[in-house]
Design an enzyme around this catalytic site. Structure first.
Site, PDB file in Angstrom:
ATOM      1  N   ASP A 181     -12.369 102.840 -32.782  1.00 41.45           N
ATOM      2  CA  ASP A 181     -11.932 103.149 -34.345  1.00 41.45           C
ATOM      3  C   ASP A 181     -13.186 103.700 -35.256  1.00 41.45           C
ATOM      4  O   ASP A 181     -13.007 104.184 -36.276  1.00 41.45           O
ATOM      5  CB  ASP A 181     -11.714 101.932 -34.925  1.00 41.45           C
ATOM      6  CG  ASP A 181     -10.396 101.358 -34.400  1.00 41.45           C
ATOM      7  OD1 ASP A 181      -9.534 101.921 -33.939  1.00 41.45           O
ATOM      8  OD2 ASP A 181     -10.153 100.121 -34.258  1.00 41.45           O
ATOM      9  N   ASP A 231     -10.983  97.828 -35.974  1.00 40.42           N
ATOM     10  CA  ASP A 231     -11.973  96.822 -35.152  1.00 40.42           C
ATOM     11  C   ASP A 231     -12.695  97.087 -33.962  1.00 40.42           C
ATOM     12  O   ASP A 231     -13.888  96.376 -33.564  1.00 40.42           O
ATOM     13  CB  ASP A 231     -11.115  95.396 -34.985  1.00 40.42           C
ATOM     14  CG  ASP A 231     -10.535  95.419 -33.802  1.00 40.42           C
ATOM     15  OD1 ASP A 231      -9.739  96.422 -33.609  1.00 40.42           O
ATOM     16  OD2 ASP A 231     -10.504  94.563 -33.190  1.00 40.42           O
ATOM     17  N   ASP A 279      -5.338 100.456 -37.777  1.00 45.75           N
ATOM     18  CA  ASP A 279      -5.263 100.186 -36.392  1.00 45.75           C
ATOM     19  C   ASP A 279      -4.428  98.820 -36.135  1.00 45.75           C
ATOM     20  O   ASP A 279      -4.115  98.256 -36.843  1.00 45.75           O
ATOM     21  CB  ASP A 279      -6.845 100.000 -35.721  1.00 45.75           C
ATOM     22  CG  ASP A 279      -6.571  99.421 -34.428  1.00 45.75           C
ATOM     23  OD1 ASP A 279      -6.296 100.402 -33.542  1.00 45.75           O
ATOM     24  OD2 ASP A 279      -7.143  98.730 -34.001  1.00 45.75           O
TER      25      ASP A 279
END
Length: 602
Positions: A501, A497, A300
């Site tokens: 996600d 995080d 990410d």
């Protein structure tokens, strides 16, 4: 564990003394008496294991002692009894030493807190701490709950993050439970009850990790059954070709106990403990093993590659709106979101002294934006795709034209009309380039960026990082689909995080969460948590996983190889039972000591 050792030592020493005093029959009797308690305890453990459906090499140990007694090799039986008991004790000691970092976390759990009650202080169980309570934290105390510092505090966060130096937390800053106060006493305003605080979550995950059994350990269990069958077959063959039952006993003795079931658990637990020492919480042996075979990294952007603390750099207002009003409305609605960018917008408004309204009827689409009402008006704030969906074609065209190329943008619409933009800046973490380079050296062949932002934003911020592919404008479902596609190629590790996600972390072969500041949902979904707010633990964790797995395999192959040679020598009559027992004990000690190398840096 001490009782079997005491019985075995006493029997072996007493029988040996009687033998050298010229009483061999008495010596044989004493050796036999010393074996019986160990054998009885072992047989009871085997019965308990069989009731659970577990069949292990303890059965070989019981057979070797029983057979040695039956053929009159009472000294060999006594040696086996001592070696078996000491081997079990050695394994328990090694496992305890390997897990000392994790046990240290569990041992630090605070039991009480000091709470202000009017003009007095009360010592209460931490389960009684409520949100908003004002607590006094003395020098040396472990923070019982998450909270906000009143005044200033000097905290040792090493058990949580691996950070070796004390950290100063100033007035209004958050402090994590599990930190130790190494400065003057200070007050803490509880922001979470004990059960939902950071340290309680870590303790729960540590407990789960200690219970989880690694695939390699389960594989060792299956191989152990095969090893036992081979042992019994070789013992029977030795007896058949020689007509000497002592040879069969010697084969059984050499196989007791087996390095296959000693080395793997110790190496895996040692690796998990080593990772905990550097601020990486691995949820069990399965996750540690998977770390050692990852070939694709899906990562990410916001809050992972970047700090996730984007700052407002510019505000663009359409005619009829002021910059201050655009920021105030966007921040008012963003109060309903926990996304890092939303928090940055709210912080920017607070720094400018803007008075925010309370949003109502809010609805958040994770990773995309928030919709709700402010003073009766319907607002949308978030990515341009999310905000423009509710606009007319003309407003949509105006919004798209207003977005600068490569900028991190928060768009705002009011009652379906484009109102303005908040342009953000989110810098890369300083350790990103080095971490990704190290991942390449550890065997990662493909790195993919998965982000909900626009592609031009992602391309601009990740330039020169050597990323193989960039997937942008992704929602949670898109990230799951991306991980599935990559899994078809090679084992995949997903790092993130945010709440959005979490589904992709579950879908990946290995999910890694930024646990220091990441969302609770992603931490719960992940297999590995980076407790320090830094990516450098990622490469360290992968190196530890690879090294632990290699050490476990090395110990098993060397131990089984040496045991096999000894068993063949015993079957051919070159290794009597007593010498075989001593040889096997030396092998066991060697493989356990080798497995403990996983505790040390590579």
């Amino acid at each position: 564990m001490m009782l079997p050792i005491a019985c075995a030592v006493t029997g072996l020493a007493g029988g040996t003394a009687a033998y050298f005093l010229g009483a061999p029959d008495t010596a044989s009797l004493i050796w036999s008496v010393g074996v019986v308690p160990v054998l009885a305890i072992l047989l009871w453990e085997i019965v308990v294991s069989l009731r659970r459906g577990d069949v292990g090499l303890d059965l070989v140990a019981a057979l070797s002692m029983t057979a040695a007694l039956l053929v009159g090799e009472t000294l060999a039986a006594a040696v086996v009894a001592l070696m078996y008991a000491s081997g079990q004790a050695l394994e328990a000691y090694a496992a305890g030493r390997a897990s000392r970092e994790m046990n240290a976390l569990l041992d630090r759990v605070p039991r009480t807190a000091t709470r202000y009650s009017g003009d007095t202080l009360q010592t209460i169980p931490i389960s009684d701490v409520a949100v908003g309570d004002r607590l006094l934290v003395h020098l040396g105390d472990v923070l019982p709950v998450d909270g906000t510092v009143v005044g200033s505090a000097l905290l040792d966060e090493a058990p949580l993050t691996g950070e070796s130096l004390p950290v100063t937390r100033r007035d209004g800053e958050a402090a994590m439970s599990g930190s130790t106060n190494v400065g003057a006493a200070f007050d803490l305003l509880a922001s979470e009850p004990a059960a939902r605080s950071t340290y309680a979550g870590i303790v729960r995950l540590v407990e789960e990790a200690t219970k989880a059994q690694a695939p390699m350990t389960r594989l060792a269990d299956r191989y152990a059954l095969g090893f036992m069958a081979a042992t019994l077959g070789l013992a029977a063959f030795a007896w058949w070709i020689s007509g000497d039952a002592v040879r069969a006993v010697a084969v059984l003795v050499v196989a007791t106990p087996c390095p296959l079931i000693l080395a793997v658990p110790v190496a895996i637990v040692a690796g998990i403990s080593r990772a905990a020492r550097v601020g990486v919480l691995v949820k069990g042996g399965a996750a540690l093993e998977t770390l050692g075979r990852i070939r694709t990294l899906v990562v990410d952007k916001t809050g992972t590659l970047t700090h996730g603390s984007a700052a407002v750099s510019q505000i663009v207002a359409t005619p009829g709106w002021t910059e201050a009003e655009i920021l105030r409305l966007a921040a008012s609605l963003d109060q309903a979101s926990q996304h890092a960018v939303a928090r940055a917008v709210v912080t920017a408004a607070a720094e400018r002294g803007l008075v925010l309204d309370l949003p109502t009827e809010t609805r958040e689409v994770p990773g995309e934006g928030v919709e709700g009402r402010i003073a009766g008006r319907l607002l949308r704030v978030g990515g341009k795709g999310f905000v423009s969906n509710a606009m007319s074609d003309d407003d949509r065209a105006t919004l798209m034209a207003a977005v600068p190329a490569g900028a991190l943008t928060v768009a705002l619409s009011v009652d379906g009309a484009f109102a303005g933009l908040v342009l953000m800046r989110d810098a890369l973490r300083a350790d990103v380039s080095g971490t990704l380079a190290r991942m390449r050296t550890l065997g990662v062949t493909r790195i993919v960026l998965a982000t909900g932002d626009r592609k031009d934003v992602a391309v601009a911020i990740t330039e020169n990082l050597g990323i193989d592919d960039i997937a942008a404008d992704l929602g949670p479902e898109d990230k799951i689909a991306l991980v599935r596609r990559e899994k078809a190629r090679a084992p995949v590790m997903m790092v993130g995080d945010g709440v959005n996600d979490a589904p992709a972390l579950v879908e990946a072969d290995l999910g890694i969460a930024m646990g220091a500041k990441g969302a609770a949902a992603s931490a719960e979904a992940a297999d590995v948590i980076l407790l320090r707010d830094s990516l450098d633990g990622l490469g360290e964790a992968m190196a530890i996983g690879q090294r632990s797995r290699a050490i476990a395999l090395q110990s098993v192959l060397a131990g089984i190889g040496l045991s096999g040679i000894g068993m063949v020598a015993a079957a051919l009559g070159y290794l009597p039972p007593v010498q075989g027992a001593l040889l096997q004990e030396a092998i066991d000690v060697a493989v356990i000591l080798n497995a403990l190398r996983a505790l040390r840096p590579g």
